[in-house]
Write a protein that holds these residues in place. Structure first.
Motif, PDB file in Angstrom:
ATOM      1  N   TRP A   1      14.124  68.168  25.229  1.00  0.00           N
ATOM      2  CA  TRP A   1      14.008  66.731  24.941  1.00  0.00           C
ATOM      3  C   TRP A   1      14.485  66.464  23.524  1.00  0.00           C
ATOM      4  CZ3 TRP A   1       9.464  64.810  21.950  1.00  0.00           C
ATOM      5  CH2 TRP A   1       8.702  65.843  21.412  1.00  0.00           C
ATOM      6  N   GLU A   2      14.543  65.216  23.124  1.00  0.00           N
ATOM      7  CA  GLU A   2      15.040  64.717  21.832  1.00  0.00           C
ATOM      8  C   GLU A   2      16.572  64.863  21.764  1.00  0.00           C
ATOM      9  OE1 GLU A   2      14.144  63.098  19.020  1.00  0.00           O
ATOM     10  OE2 GLU A   2      12.222  62.638  19.919  1.00  0.00           O
ATOM     11  N   SER A   3      17.248  63.719  21.692  1.00  0.00           N
ATOM     12  CA  SER A   3      18.706  63.722  21.842  1.00  0.00           C
ATOM     13  C   SER A   3      19.435  64.600  20.820  1.00  0.00           C
ATOM     14  CB  SER A   3      19.242  62.290  21.802  1.00  0.00           C
ATOM     15  OG  SER A   3      18.936  61.670  20.567  1.00  0.00           O
TER      16      SER A   3
ATOM     17  N   CYS B   1       9.280  66.386  28.750  1.00  0.00           N
ATOM     18  CA  CYS B   1       9.543  65.522  27.610  1.00  0.00           C
ATOM     19  C   CYS B   1       8.212  64.917  27.133  1.00  0.00           C
ATOM     20  CB  CYS B   1      10.535  64.427  28.027  1.00  0.00           C
ATOM     21  SG  CYS B   1      10.964  63.320  26.688  1.00  0.00           S
TER      22      CYS B   1
ATOM     23  N   TYR C   1       7.665  64.795  34.393  1.00  0.00           N
ATOM     24  CA  TYR C   1       8.587  64.391  33.325  1.00  0.00           C
ATOM     25  C   TYR C   1       7.948  64.639  31.961  1.00  0.00           C
ATOM     26  CZ  TYR C   1      12.074  61.960  30.604  1.00  0.00           C
ATOM     27  OH  TYR C   1      13.059  61.678  29.669  1.00  0.00           O
ATOM     28  N   ARG C   2       6.671  64.323  31.848  1.00  0.00           N
ATOM     29  CA  ARG C   2       5.968  64.554  30.573  1.00  0.00           C
ATOM     30  C   ARG C   2       5.930  66.044  30.221  1.00  0.00           C
ATOM     31  NH1 ARG C   2       3.993  60.453  26.852  1.00  0.00           N
ATOM     32  NH2 ARG C   2       4.477  58.572  27.989  1.00  0.00           N
TER      33      ARG C   2
ATOM     34  N   ALA D   1      15.912  63.519  28.588  1.00  0.00           N
ATOM     35  CA  ALA D   1      15.527  64.925  28.643  1.00  0.00           C
ATOM     36  C   ALA D   1      16.598  65.593  29.503  1.00  0.00           C
ATOM     37  CB  ALA D   1      14.151  65.088  29.280  1.00  0.00           C
TER      38      ALA D   1
ATOM     39  N   THR E   1      14.123  73.271  30.159  1.00  0.00           N
ATOM     40  CA  THR E   1      14.252  71.845  29.819  1.00  0.00           C
ATOM     41  C   THR E   1      14.256  71.648  28.301  1.00  0.00           C
ATOM     42  OG1 THR E   1      11.861  71.509  29.882  1.00  0.00           O
ATOM     43  CG2 THR E   1      13.082  71.144  31.945  1.00  0.00           C
TER      44      THR E   1
ATOM     45  N   ASN F   1       9.006  57.610  33.263  1.00  0.00           N
ATOM     46  CA  ASN F   1       8.660  58.167  31.948  1.00  0.00           C
ATOM     47  C   ASN F   1       7.279  58.830  31.926  1.00  0.00           C
ATOM     48  OD1 ASN F   1      10.309  55.736  31.924  1.00  0.00           O
ATOM     49  ND2 ASN F   1      10.561  56.087  29.753  1.00  0.00           N
TER      50      ASN F   1
ATOM     51  N   ILE G   1      13.473  58.812  26.867  1.00  0.00           N
ATOM     52  CA  ILE G   1      14.696  59.386  27.421  1.00  0.00           C
ATOM     53  C   ILE G   1      15.659  59.632  26.263  1.00  0.00           C
ATOM     54  CG2 ILE G   1      14.496  58.458  29.740  1.00  0.00           C
ATOM     55  CD1 ILE G   1      16.327  56.113  28.785  1.00  0.00           C
TER      56      ILE G   1
END
Ligand SMILES: N[C@@H](CCC(=O)N[C@@H](CS)C(=O)NCC(=O)O)C(=O)O
Length: 214
Positions: free
Chosen positions: A65-67, A48, A44-45, A55, A63, A39, A53
């Motif tokens: 993020w946010e489901s 996201c 990864y940052r 992403a 890329t 994470n 998680i």
């Protein structure tokens, strides 16, 4: 090929995986977050900012993020489906349920926290059931007389809400609300869907309360 970063028993990951399954998109999932870690990795940052998680990374390297944002994007990018239609008003109404979904998650979470395996105190559970009843009845009222959250067809609103619905279904009988028949019927309808079986039902870990992970 879409790459999803996230452990499979995460509810936020599961709703993205379920959407991918319903859309029949080519994908791979990399275990990430929880005991898998990653994470806080710099790369990864960059993908996201929250470090949560899931992403996703697309074939071209882009890329997201946010489901719920991912669900919106996937439904749009795939096109030609009714999960998130172009009609502005219908779309906004679906998105309203997606935006409301954290309230449903909070209600189900509270019930799960009140249940202690082996030493469940019914009066504690009843107090929590009463506290969360208004939230559960909002969804119940919407589902009364129709198959899915937005009518006769499944939509992104169901994708946003259906994973925590499964966690509600997994609660033991004494922790299950009894005044939400339309919600139970809806959950049974979801359970008949292969993508839900594969990405939601089969991916819930035992978790500390034996009724599913977060
Ligand atoms: N609003 C975010 C919430 C993401 C979130 O809280 N994910 C949890 C798992 S459900 C997480 O990253 N937990 C830390 C971890 O698993 O490492 C979304 O919907 O994507």
């Amino acid at each position: 090929m879409i790459t999803v970063y996230g452990r499979p028993d995460s509810s936020a990951v599961a709703r993205v995986m379920w959407t991918i399954g319903e859309l029949e998109l080519a994908h791979q999932r990399i275990d990430w977050g929880g005991s898998f870690g990653g994470n806080d990795e710099r790369d990864y940052r960059d993908m996201c900012p929250s470090g949560k998680i899931p992403a996703i990374k697309l074939a071209d390297g882009e890329t997201l993020w946010e489901s719920n944002a991912i669900i919106r994007y996937l439904c749009d990018a795939q096109g030609g489906n009714d999960f998130l239609p172009n009609d502005h008003l219908r779309r906004a109404r679906i998105e309203a349920w997606m935006d409301w979904s954290p309230a449903f998650q909070a209600a189900v979470s509270s019930i799960r926290k009140a249940y202690k395996p082996g030493s469940a105190n019914q009066s504690d559970i009843d107090i929590v059931l009463k506290q969360v009843e208004p939230s559960l009845l909002i969804l119940e009222r919407q589902l009364s007389g129709q198959d899915y959250v937005m009518g006769s067809a499944i939509s992104a609103a169901d994708f946003a809400l259906g994973v925590w619905a499964h966690r509600l279904w997994r609660c033991p009988p004494e922790a299950k609300p009894t005044n939400t028949p339309a919600t139970w019927a809806w959950i049974e309808r979801l359970q008949a869907r292969p993508a839900y079986q594969e990405h939601v039902m089969a991916k819930v870990s035992a978790g500390p309360q034996s009724i599913g992970g977060g």
